[in-house]
Design an enzyme around this catalytic site. Sequence first.
Site, mmCIF file in Angstrom:
data_model
loop_
_atom_site.group_PDB
_atom_site.id
_atom_site.type_symbol
_atom_site.label_atom_id
_atom_site.label_comp_id
_atom_site.label_asym_id
_atom_site.label_seq_id
_atom_site.Cartn_x
_atom_site.Cartn_y
_atom_site.Cartn_z
ATOM 1 C CG ASN A 1 27.997 -4.728 9.708
ATOM 2 O OD1 ASN A 1 27.307 -3.990 8.810
ATOM 3 N ND2 ASN A 1 27.659 -4.604 10.830
ATOM 4 C CE LYS B 1 26.248 2.111 -2.211
ATOM 5 N NZ LYS B 1 27.692 1.292 -2.152
ATOM 6 N N PRO B 2 23.247 -1.448 -1.848
ATOM 7 C CG PRO B 2 23.451 -3.626 -2.713
ATOM 8 C CD PRO B 2 22.735 -2.166 -2.992
ATOM 9 C CB SER C 1 32.361 4.576 8.938
ATOM 10 O OG SER C 1 32.350 5.576 7.733
ATOM 11 C CD GLU D 1 23.006 0.711 13.197
ATOM 12 O OE1 GLU D 1 23.843 -0.054 13.888
ATOM 13 O OE2 GLU D 1 22.233 0.112 12.396
ATOM 14 C CG LEU D 2 26.260 7.293 12.040
ATOM 15 C CD1 LEU D 2 26.568 9.029 11.988
ATOM 16 C CD2 LEU D 2 26.125 7.108 10.477
ATOM 17 C CB CYS E 1 26.949 -0.789 14.806
ATOM 18 S SG CYS E 1 27.277 -0.543 12.936
ATOM 19 C CD GLU F 1 32.191 0.865 15.084
ATOM 20 O OE1 GLU F 1 31.444 0.251 15.471
ATOM 21 O OE2 GLU F 1 32.205 1.441 14.090
#
Length: 477
Positions: A153, A176-177, A229, A249-250, A283, A379
């Site tokens: 995102n 790792k993108p 996620s 960061e979720l 997020c 979400e």
Amino acid sequence: MSPTVPAPLNLVGGSWVQAGEPVVDVVDPATGEVVTRIPDTDGAGVDAAVAAAREALADWRTTTPFHRATLLHRLADGVREHRDELVGLVTLEMGKPLREAGNEVDKLADAFDYYAEEAVRVHGETIPNEQHGVTSIVRYEPVGVVGAITPWNYPLELIGWKLAAALAAGCTIVVKPSEYTPSSAVALMALLQPAGFPDGVANLVLGAGVAGRALASHPGLDKLAFTGSTATGAAISRSVAKAMPLSMELGGSCPQVVTASADVDEAVAGCLRRGFRNAGQICIAINRVYVHRSVHREFVEKLTAGVEALTVGPGSKDPDVGPVTNAGIRDRCVAHVQQAVADGARVTTGGAVIDRPGTWFAPTVVDEVPPTTLLAQEETFGPVVGVTPYDTTEEAVALANGTTAGLAAYLYARDLTEVFEIGHALDFGNVAVNNPDAGIMNAPYGGRKGSGHGYEHGREGLFGYLHIKHLRVRYGR
């Protein structure tokens, strides 16, 4: 004109290498067309990248922070020099409107400059001892080899937060993108060598599930940094090979509370920005809104009118809202809206898939959303906002805090009692009052509860890549 898509290669020890047959399609979400194909790097390819980072660590961790700062400033300059290329790749693969992609690239460069400056401000301390001739020194030292797994995102900015802080701290890194947005990552990593970074200090592996699992569980890492996620974060936490620092960061599912004293126009403007920017794929997007019943109708009418005025189109045309990045997000929007309506909510605008090539969902407002429906609990990560009226402050706080999410919340109120009582009661790592921006680069940014742990941004973001050492020296008799 579409940007030139770079070759889908891994960067390992300063060399660009092919990591196997291309097996993963990368799709332009505005058209549904395949723009490139990438490999799903296997365990051997990840091993090579981690080994390269380990080899480079011995020298890199001993470089002065002033030298690391110089290189980070050069990297920031390189990002600005290649801004148009990076913007084009983000828009092509993610669907982000050009203005928003430009903002992302600008903030990426700013992150490198910020952590360049923070690198030289890591101070230890001396601590008095009870004995004569003994002193205690607290030192901060790099964690070591970092694995970074980043989402689609914000395909550059979320790499940049980790890359900048890790390199500033003296760590080496393997990135790792996302398989949805690999090309901007390749273009970014190509700027490292011209900036003067030694080979192996930063490495790149492309891929999807195979590469991600191999990196997350690799025994050669000293820290893992993940953004994504909640479900994937939980799976990664169970898969790590050893005890080591994790920062995560979720998911968000972020609430907005609008009190009776709020400036309704400001609250609507904030919801439009934070609910629909990046097509809601962020997020800290506003997912659910709790509005005092006395201003509920006014808020919904103005929000509906504002959403109906948003322009929708391909990111390359620079609309207000672009496509959603993949079919999974589109289908989740459908499911959340349909269930809310089945449970008694009503759609005031949007609410459906846009029938055109690519992956599209209309910007949507759903009113009278029951607190138990998916839209109010999970979400959505798309251009959908649900609104629920409330009667008491206690009810608003309970509703806002009533999910597993704890990343960000938004409060609109002009009454200072409400500002502080509700602001302190909201159980979130970031609370923005009368504004839609919950994070800034020089303040810590992180979640609680199901939204993860650890921090990015601020000094705290840098200290997440440092170990503390207590050096106790006896120097006298």
